[in-house]
Design a protein around this motif. Structure first.
Motif, PDB file in Angstrom:
ATOM      1  N   ARG A   1     -56.394 -24.707 -53.442  1.00  0.00           N
ATOM      2  CA  ARG A   1     -57.817 -24.766 -53.085  1.00  0.00           C
ATOM      3  C   ARG A   1     -58.509 -23.436 -53.404  1.00  0.00           C
ATOM      4  O   ARG A   1     -59.739 -23.381 -53.464  1.00  0.00           O
ATOM      5  N   PHE A   2     -57.733 -22.395 -53.568  1.00  0.00           N
ATOM      6  CA  PHE A   2     -58.268 -21.085 -53.940  1.00  0.00           C
ATOM      7  C   PHE A   2     -57.900 -20.827 -55.388  1.00  0.00           C
ATOM      8  O   PHE A   2     -56.722 -20.638 -55.724  1.00  0.00           O
ATOM      9  N   ASP A   3     -58.906 -20.865 -56.259  1.00  0.00           N
ATOM     10  CA  ASP A   3     -58.701 -20.638 -57.688  1.00  0.00           C
ATOM     11  C   ASP A   3     -58.787 -19.130 -57.933  1.00  0.00           C
ATOM     12  O   ASP A   3     -59.881 -18.575 -58.109  1.00  0.00           O
ATOM     13  N   GLU A   4     -57.649 -18.472 -57.941  1.00  0.00           N
ATOM     14  CA  GLU A   4     -57.631 -17.009 -58.012  1.00  0.00           C
ATOM     15  C   GLU A   4     -58.211 -16.489 -59.316  1.00  0.00           C
ATOM     16  O   GLU A   4     -58.954 -15.496 -59.324  1.00  0.00           O
ATOM     17  N   GLU A   5     -57.906 -17.151 -60.426  1.00  0.00           N
ATOM     18  CA  GLU A   5     -58.433 -16.707 -61.717  1.00  0.00           C
ATOM     19  C   GLU A   5     -59.948 -16.812 -61.735  1.00  0.00           C
ATOM     20  O   GLU A   5     -60.648 -15.890 -62.173  1.00  0.00           O
ATOM     21  N   TRP A   6     -60.479 -17.936 -61.262  1.00  0.00           N
ATOM     22  CA  TRP A   6     -61.928 -18.112 -61.201  1.00  0.00           C
ATOM     23  C   TRP A   6     -62.559 -17.069 -60.287  1.00  0.00           C
ATOM     24  O   TRP A   6     -63.579 -16.460 -60.626  1.00  0.00           O
ATOM     25  N   PHE A   7     -61.952 -16.850 -59.132  1.00  0.00           N
ATOM     26  CA  PHE A   7     -62.490 -15.911 -58.146  1.00  0.00           C
ATOM     27  C   PHE A   7     -62.542 -14.501 -58.721  1.00  0.00           C
ATOM     28  O   PHE A   7     -63.536 -13.786 -58.552  1.00  0.00           O
ATOM     29  N   ASN A   8     -61.499 -14.103 -59.407  1.00  0.00           N
ATOM     30  CA  ASN A   8     -61.450 -12.742 -59.957  1.00  0.00           C
ATOM     31  C   ASN A   8     -62.461 -12.542 -61.081  1.00  0.00           C
ATOM     32  O   ASN A   8     -62.998 -11.446 -61.260  1.00  0.00           O
ATOM     33  N   GLN A   9     -62.725 -13.596 -61.848  1.00  0.00           N
ATOM     34  CA  GLN A   9     -63.652 -13.487 -62.982  1.00  0.00           C
ATOM     35  C   GLN A   9     -65.108 -13.733 -62.572  1.00  0.00           C
ATOM     36  O   GLN A   9     -66.024 -13.327 -63.290  1.00  0.00           O
ATOM     37  N   CYS A  10     -65.298 -14.389 -61.444  1.00  0.00           N
ATOM     38  CA  CYS A  10     -66.658 -14.742 -61.012  1.00  0.00           C
ATOM     39  C   CYS A  10     -67.469 -13.490 -60.676  1.00  0.00           C
ATOM     40  O   CYS A  10     -66.975 -12.569 -60.016  1.00  0.00           O
ATOM     41  N   HIS A  11     -68.703 -13.473 -61.132  1.00  0.00           N
ATOM     42  CA  HIS A  11     -69.587 -12.372 -60.735  1.00  0.00           C
ATOM     43  C   HIS A  11     -69.828 -12.472 -59.237  1.00  0.00           C
ATOM     44  O   HIS A  11     -70.174 -13.535 -58.716  1.00  0.00           O
ATOM     45  N   LYS A  12     -69.626 -11.369 -58.550  1.00  0.00           N
ATOM     46  CA  LYS A  12     -69.749 -11.408 -57.095  1.00  0.00           C
ATOM     47  C   LYS A  12     -70.357 -10.118 -56.562  1.00  0.00           C
ATOM     48  O   LYS A  12     -70.347  -9.078 -57.239  1.00  0.00           O
ATOM     49  N   GLN A  13     -70.884 -10.213 -55.376  1.00  0.00           N
ATOM     50  CA  GLN A  13     -71.499  -9.057 -54.728  1.00  0.00           C
ATOM     51  C   GLN A  13     -71.016  -8.985 -53.289  1.00  0.00           C
ATOM     52  O   GLN A  13     -71.103  -9.965 -52.543  1.00  0.00           O
ATOM     53  N   GLU A  14     -70.488  -7.829 -52.908  1.00  0.00           N
ATOM     54  CA  GLU A  14     -70.047  -7.648 -51.529  1.00  0.00           C
ATOM     55  C   GLU A  14     -71.284  -7.501 -50.629  1.00  0.00           C
ATOM     56  O   GLU A  14     -72.252  -6.824 -50.984  1.00  0.00           O
ATOM     57  N   LEU A  15     -71.238  -8.168 -49.485  1.00  0.00           N
ATOM     58  CA  LEU A  15     -72.344  -8.107 -48.537  1.00  0.00           C
ATOM     59  C   LEU A  15     -71.890  -7.442 -47.241  1.00  0.00           C
ATOM     60  O   LEU A  15     -70.823  -7.756 -46.717  1.00  0.00           O
ATOM     61  N   LEU A  16     -72.693  -6.529 -46.746  1.00  0.00           N
ATOM     62  CA  LEU A  16     -72.448  -5.905 -45.448  1.00  0.00           C
ATOM     63  C   LEU A  16     -73.779  -5.943 -44.706  1.00  0.00           C
ATOM     64  O   LEU A  16     -74.696  -5.187 -45.007  1.00  0.00           O
ATOM     65  N   ILE A  17     -73.878  -6.852 -43.760  1.00  0.00           N
ATOM     66  CA  ILE A  17     -75.142  -7.150 -43.089  1.00  0.00           C
ATOM     67  C   ILE A  17     -75.053  -6.744 -41.629  1.00  0.00           C
ATOM     68  O   ILE A  17     -74.064  -7.036 -40.945  1.00  0.00           O
ATOM     69  N   GLN A  18     -76.081  -6.075 -41.150  1.00  0.00           N
ATOM     70  CA  GLN A  18     -76.094  -5.639 -39.758  1.00  0.00           C
ATOM     71  C   GLN A  18     -76.508  -6.781 -38.848  1.00  0.00           C
ATOM     72  O   GLN A  18     -77.588  -7.344 -38.985  1.00  0.00           O
ATOM     73  N   SER A  19     -75.644  -7.133 -37.926  1.00  0.00           N
ATOM     74  CA  SER A  19     -75.936  -8.195 -36.966  1.00  0.00           C
ATOM     75  C   SER A  19     -76.954  -7.715 -35.934  1.00  0.00           C
ATOM     76  O   SER A  19     -76.946  -6.543 -35.543  1.00  0.00           O
ATOM     77  N   PRO A  20     -77.832  -8.610 -35.462  1.00  0.00           N
ATOM     78  CA  PRO A  20     -78.741  -8.228 -34.375  1.00  0.00           C
ATOM     79  C   PRO A  20     -77.982  -7.954 -33.083  1.00  0.00           C
ATOM     80  O   PRO A  20     -78.552  -7.424 -32.121  1.00  0.00           O
ATOM     81  N   ASN A  21     -76.689  -8.300 -33.067  1.00  0.00           N
ATOM     82  CA  ASN A  21     -75.866  -8.095 -31.877  1.00  0.00           C
ATOM     83  C   ASN A  21     -75.075  -6.787 -31.928  1.00  0.00           C
ATOM     84  O   ASN A  21     -74.240  -6.535 -31.064  1.00  0.00           O
ATOM     85  N   GLY A  22     -75.333  -5.961 -32.977  1.00  0.00           N
ATOM     86  CA  GLY A  22     -74.800  -4.612 -32.969  1.00  0.00           C
ATOM     87  C   GLY A  22     -73.487  -4.369 -33.693  1.00  0.00           C
ATOM     88  O   GLY A  22     -72.742  -3.460 -33.321  1.00  0.00           O
ATOM     89  N   TYR A  23     -73.180  -5.116 -34.736  1.00  0.00           N
ATOM     90  CA  TYR A  23     -71.979  -4.896 -35.530  1.00  0.00           C
ATOM     91  C   TYR A  23     -72.267  -5.341 -36.957  1.00  0.00           C
ATOM     92  O   TYR A  23     -73.327  -5.899 -37.244  1.00  0.00           O
ATOM     93  N   SER A  24     -71.323  -5.104 -37.849  1.00  0.00           N
ATOM     94  CA  SER A  24     -71.509  -5.462 -39.255  1.00  0.00           C
ATOM     95  C   SER A  24     -70.841  -6.797 -39.565  1.00  0.00           C
ATOM     96  O   SER A  24     -69.764  -7.102 -39.054  1.00  0.00           O
ATOM     97  N   ILE A  25     -71.495  -7.582 -40.424  1.00  0.00           N
ATOM     98  CA  ILE A  25     -70.966  -8.860 -40.888  1.00  0.00           C
ATOM     99  C   ILE A  25     -70.581  -8.695 -42.350  1.00  0.00           C
ATOM    100  O   ILE A  25     -71.394  -8.266 -43.163  1.00  0.00           O
ATOM    101  N   LYS A  26     -69.356  -9.041 -42.679  1.00  0.00           N
ATOM    102  CA  LYS A  26     -68.855  -8.876 -44.043  1.00  0.00           C
ATOM    103  C   LYS A  26     -68.866 -10.222 -44.764  1.00  0.00           C
ATOM    104  O   LYS A  26     -68.416 -11.238 -44.224  1.00  0.00           O
ATOM    105  N   GLY A  27     -69.401 -10.229 -45.984  1.00  0.00           N
ATOM    106  CA  GLY A  27     -69.457 -11.451 -46.761  1.00  0.00           C
ATOM    107  C   GLY A  27     -69.348 -11.183 -48.253  1.00  0.00           C
ATOM    108  O   GLY A  27     -69.290 -10.028 -48.692  1.00  0.00           O
ATOM    109  N   ILE A  28     -69.312 -12.255 -49.025  1.00  0.00           N
ATOM    110  CA  ILE A  28     -69.264 -12.171 -50.479  1.00  0.00           C
ATOM    111  C   ILE A  28     -70.267 -13.164 -51.061  1.00  0.00           C
ATOM    112  O   ILE A  28     -70.283 -14.342 -50.675  1.00  0.00           O
TER     113      ILE A  28
END
Length: 316
Positions: free
Chosen positions: A51-78
């Motif tokens: 279910r995880f296509d590693e080759e596709w994932f590695n080649q896919c254009h992606k951007q790391e997200l670090l979003i500040q939660s209104p509850n006082g911590y960071s949310i990590k995403g892609i």
């Protein structure tokens, strides 16, 4: 004699109060600090199941997200961007999972003309936050993510949200809030009533009366984590949702009964769509029947969000 009785009564009262307090701490701990799956094992499981296509994932254009939660911590995403489009789907994973479990949907949505944002809920994966709140604080985090994504891709972005299990409950709680900014929602295996979920979690795991345990836990959750269980009731937000919602559930789900989804489907005003899968247990519809699952999502989008199926021009 009277004095001895009063002393004995005081001792009994103190012991009972201590037992009650200890029970409340134990039960609320089970919820607030529910054991999470090892992220490495989640990734390995997804790879093994293909279910995880590693080759596709590695080649896919992606951007790391670090979003500040209104509850006082960071949310990590892609932000996964295989396409030049401003069609975006945000995936909300289930309890104990993490964003790598959500990547399985990315290829499906790529075929449907969407880029994908996957992220870790509070206390899960790489995100901050001390407790799990089953949608109460998570819906606020989701709202912040929607705002951030819209800032990245523009005001004309078509944003949808797809959640499974706790992530689906979070999705519906957000959809029924005043902060709602998405175009459509997909709810896979959501609970309608957190109190009922609590019954399922503590059932057969403690020796005290179940109803007493739930009321006790409710009180301790309010004292320790700042919210009442009654504030985590997706079914109470359903009538406030005027956007299209696709409800999905597995009939053989033994963790969250599919009847909870049926209940919410009946409460929701149009536009709406329901699909119950015969195969698979809790939130396993996509894993067990991926082609049928994708066809269901495509039908929903075709009926209610046809403009989202058109791949748009370069978002730059």
């Amino acid at each position: 004699m009277k004095r001895k009785f009063m002393v004995l009564s005081s001792i009994v009262t103190t012991v009972l109060a201590s037992i009650t307090a200890v029970s409340g701490v134990i039960l609320s701990n089970k919820l607030m600090y529910i054991k999470l799956k090892d992220p490495a094992l989640v990734l390995e499981r997804e790879k093994k199941a293909r279910r995880f296509d590693e080759e596709w994932f590695n080649q896919c254009h992606k951007q790391e997200l670090l979003i500040q939660s209104p509850n006082g911590y960071s949310i990590k995403g892609i932000f996964l961007q295989p396409l030049q489009t401003n069609n975006i789907i945000i995936i909300c994973h289930g309890v104990t999972e993490n964003k790598m479990n959500s990547v399985k949907y990315a290829r499906m949505y790529e075929r449907l003309g969407f880029n994908t944002v996957v992220y870790d809920h509070r206390r899960h994966g790489e995100s901050g936050g001390k407790t799990t709140s089953y949608g109460y604080y998570e819906k606020m985090d989701l709202g912040k993510i929607v705002i951030h994504v819209r800032e990245l891709v523009g005001e004309n972005a078509i944003i949808g949200i797809h959640g499974e299990s706790m992530g689906a409950a979070t999705t519906l709680l957000y959809a029924g809030s005043d902060e709602d900014q998405a175009k459509f929602y997909i709810s896979d295996s959501a609970f309608s009533d957190f109190r009922q979920l609590l019954y399922l979690i503590v059932k057969n795991s403690i020796s005290v009366d179940l109803k007493f345990a739930v009321h006790l836990t409710d009180l301790f959750m309010r004292m320790r984590d700042g919210y009442w269980i009654k504030n985590v009731l997706p079914k109470k937000t359903i009538k406030k949702i005027d956007k299209p919602v696709l409800f999905i559930h597995n009939i053989h789900d033994t963790f969250i009964p599919y009847t909870m989804t049926e209940e919410m489907f009946e409460l929701k005003n149009e536009p709406k769509m329901l699909r119950l899968f015969e195969k698979g247990e809790h939130s396993q519809g996509f894993n067990e029947m991926p082609l049928e699952y994708e066809d269901t999502v495509r039908e929903f989008l075709t009926r209610f969000v046809p403009e989202a199926l058109v791949i748009e021009e370069d978002i730059d």
